[in-house]
Design a protein around this motif. Structure first.
Motif, PDB file in Angstrom:
ATOM      1  N   MET A  83      28.323  23.115 107.257  1.00  0.00           N
ATOM      2  CA  MET A  83      28.116  22.573 105.924  1.00  0.00           C
ATOM      3  C   MET A  83      29.213  23.049 104.969  1.00  0.00           C
ATOM      4  N   ARG A  84      29.495  24.345 105.002  1.00  0.00           N
ATOM      5  CA  ARG A  84      30.502  24.877 104.094  1.00  0.00           C
ATOM      6  C   ARG A  84      31.888  24.313 104.388  1.00  0.00           C
ATOM      7  N   ARG A  85      32.172  24.064 105.657  1.00  0.00           N
ATOM      8  CA  ARG A  85      33.489  23.566 106.048  1.00  0.00           C
ATOM      9  C   ARG A  85      33.785  22.215 105.402  1.00  0.00           C
ATOM     10  N   ALA A  86      32.773  21.377 105.249  1.00  0.00           N
ATOM     11  CA  ALA A  86      32.953  20.050 104.665  1.00  0.00           C
ATOM     12  C   ALA A  86      33.330  20.117 103.189  1.00  0.00           C
ATOM     13  N   TRP A  87      33.006  21.218 102.530  1.00  0.00           N
ATOM     14  CA  TRP A  87      33.273  21.341 101.102  1.00  0.00           C
ATOM     15  C   TRP A  87      34.515  22.180 100.797  1.00  0.00           C
ATOM     16  N   ARG A  88      35.195  22.677 101.816  1.00  0.00           N
ATOM     17  CA  ARG A  88      36.371  23.515 101.560  1.00  0.00           C
ATOM     18  C   ARG A  88      37.490  22.752 100.874  1.00  0.00           C
ATOM     19  N   LEU A  89      37.830  21.579 101.375  1.00  0.00           N
ATOM     20  CA  LEU A  89      38.921  20.809 100.779  1.00  0.00           C
ATOM     21  C   LEU A  89      38.584  20.378  99.343  1.00  0.00           C
ATOM     22  N   PRO A  90      37.392  19.829  99.074  1.00  0.00           N
ATOM     23  CA  PRO A  90      37.073  19.512  97.680  1.00  0.00           C
ATOM     24  C   PRO A  90      37.121  20.744  96.770  1.00  0.00           C
ATOM     25  N   ALA A  91      36.641  21.879  97.256  1.00  0.00           N
ATOM     26  CA  ALA A  91      36.685  23.102  96.445  1.00  0.00           C
ATOM     27  C   ALA A  91      38.126  23.513  96.176  1.00  0.00           C
ATOM     28  N   LEU A  92      38.978  23.368  97.174  1.00  0.00           N
ATOM     29  CA  LEU A  92      40.396  23.691  96.996  1.00  0.00           C
ATOM     30  C   LEU A  92      41.029  22.782  95.942  1.00  0.00           C
ATOM     31  N   PHE A  93      40.686  21.503  95.961  1.00  0.00           N
ATOM     32  CA  PHE A  93      41.195  20.585  94.933  1.00  0.00           C
ATOM     33  C   PHE A  93      40.725  21.006  93.543  1.00  0.00           C
ATOM     34  N   LEU A  94      39.465  21.379  93.417  1.00  0.00           N
ATOM     35  CA  LEU A  94      38.948  21.793  92.110  1.00  0.00           C
ATOM     36  C   LEU A  94      39.634  23.058  91.606  1.00  0.00           C
ATOM     37  N   LEU A  95      39.817  24.035  92.482  1.00  0.00           N
ATOM     38  CA  LEU A  95      40.504  25.266  92.080  1.00  0.00           C
ATOM     39  C   LEU A  95      41.961  25.002  91.705  1.00  0.00           C
ATOM     40  N   THR A  96      42.626  24.181  92.477  1.00  0.00           N
ATOM     41  CA  THR A  96      44.018  23.850  92.173  1.00  0.00           C
ATOM     42  C   THR A  96      44.130  23.145  90.827  1.00  0.00           C
ATOM     43  N   GLY A  97      43.205  22.218  90.572  1.00  0.00           N
ATOM     44  CA  GLY A  97      43.198  21.525  89.289  1.00  0.00           C
ATOM     45  C   GLY A  97      42.958  22.469  88.127  1.00  0.00           C
ATOM     46  N   ALA A  98      42.051  23.425  88.321  1.00  0.00           N
ATOM     47  CA  ALA A  98      41.776  24.393  87.251  1.00  0.00           C
ATOM     48  C   ALA A  98      43.000  25.256  86.972  1.00  0.00           C
ATOM     49  N   PHE A  99      43.670  25.721  88.034  1.00  0.00           N
ATOM     50  CA  PHE A  99      44.878  26.527  87.839  1.00  0.00           C
ATOM     51  C   PHE A  99      45.995  25.709  87.198  1.00  0.00           C
ATOM     52  N   ALA A 100      46.161  24.464  87.627  1.00  0.00           N
ATOM     53  CA  ALA A 100      47.211  23.615  87.061  1.00  0.00           C
ATOM     54  C   ALA A 100      46.950  23.335  85.582  1.00  0.00           C
ATOM     55  N   ALA A 101      45.687  23.058  85.245  1.00  0.00           N
ATOM     56  CA  ALA A 101      45.349  22.797  83.845  1.00  0.00           C
ATOM     57  C   ALA A 101      45.542  24.051  82.994  1.00  0.00           C
ATOM     58  N   THR A 102      45.175  25.191  83.547  1.00  0.00           N
ATOM     59  CA  THR A 102      45.353  26.445  82.806  1.00  0.00           C
ATOM     60  C   THR A 102      46.833  26.719  82.575  1.00  0.00           C
ATOM     61  N   GLY A 103      47.643  26.514  83.607  1.00  0.00           N
ATOM     62  CA  GLY A 103      49.087  26.703  83.451  1.00  0.00           C
ATOM     63  C   GLY A 103      49.681  25.763  82.419  1.00  0.00           C
ATOM     64  N   SER A 104      49.210  24.521  82.414  1.00  0.00           N
ATOM     65  CA  SER A 104      49.704  23.557  81.429  1.00  0.00           C
ATOM     66  C   SER A 104      49.271  23.930  80.017  1.00  0.00           C
TER      67      SER A 104
END
Length: 145
Positions: free
Chosen positions: A1-22
């Motif tokens: 179950m957790r494996r299926a959500w790893r990629l979406p979670a990675l996208f969300l974290l990347t987006g948060a870091f990118a928005a914070t950097g911007s």
């Protein structure tokens, strides 16, 4: 179950870091664009886009009864996403097996593809078809009653 959500979670974290950097860089336009873009990427790569998966044994049993194809897929697969989106509402008429949640489904795909887990693998009348054209899959559906 957790494996299926790893990629979406990675996208969300990347987006948060990118928005914070911007935001720290003073770029307000990109601060607004990054979260929307990465949330969209997370949603389309999540299990939410696909119909509810069933175990491989149950999908095979249902397919034998109603004649509908079985689709073996996994989250994050761009070809699976293309198939799902191109099928539109007809996607709910297929039996979807998430190979990351079902070891028997992964084994069925490996048996059909010669040892690897190439998805989407669509089984129609007990014959596997690897990454078929979505229009062909739609033609394999039994007529609506």
């Amino acid at each position: 179950m957790r494996r299926a959500w790893r990629l979406p979670a990675l996208f969300l974290l990347t987006g948060a870091f990118a928005a914070t950097g911007s935001a720290f860089g003073g770029d307000t336009a990109m601060t607004a664009v990054f979260p929307v873009l990465f949330v969209l990427l997370a949603v389309i790569h999540s299990p939410l886009v696909f119909p509810a998966p069933v175990p491989a044994a149950e999908a095979a049993r249902r397919s034998a009864v109603d004649g509908r194809p079985v689709v073996y897929w996994r989250p994050g697969c761009t070809y699976c996403l293309r198939l799902r989106l191109r099928l539109g509402r007809d996607a709910s008429r297929l039996h979807w097996v998430n190979i990351w949640r079902d070891p028997a489904g992964a084994a069925a795909v490996r048996a059909a593809t010669g040892g690897d887990e190439t998805v989407p693998t669509v089984v129609v009348a007990d014959r596997p078809h690897i990454n078929p054209d979505p229009a062909w899959v739609r033609r394999q559906l039994p007529p609506r009653t």
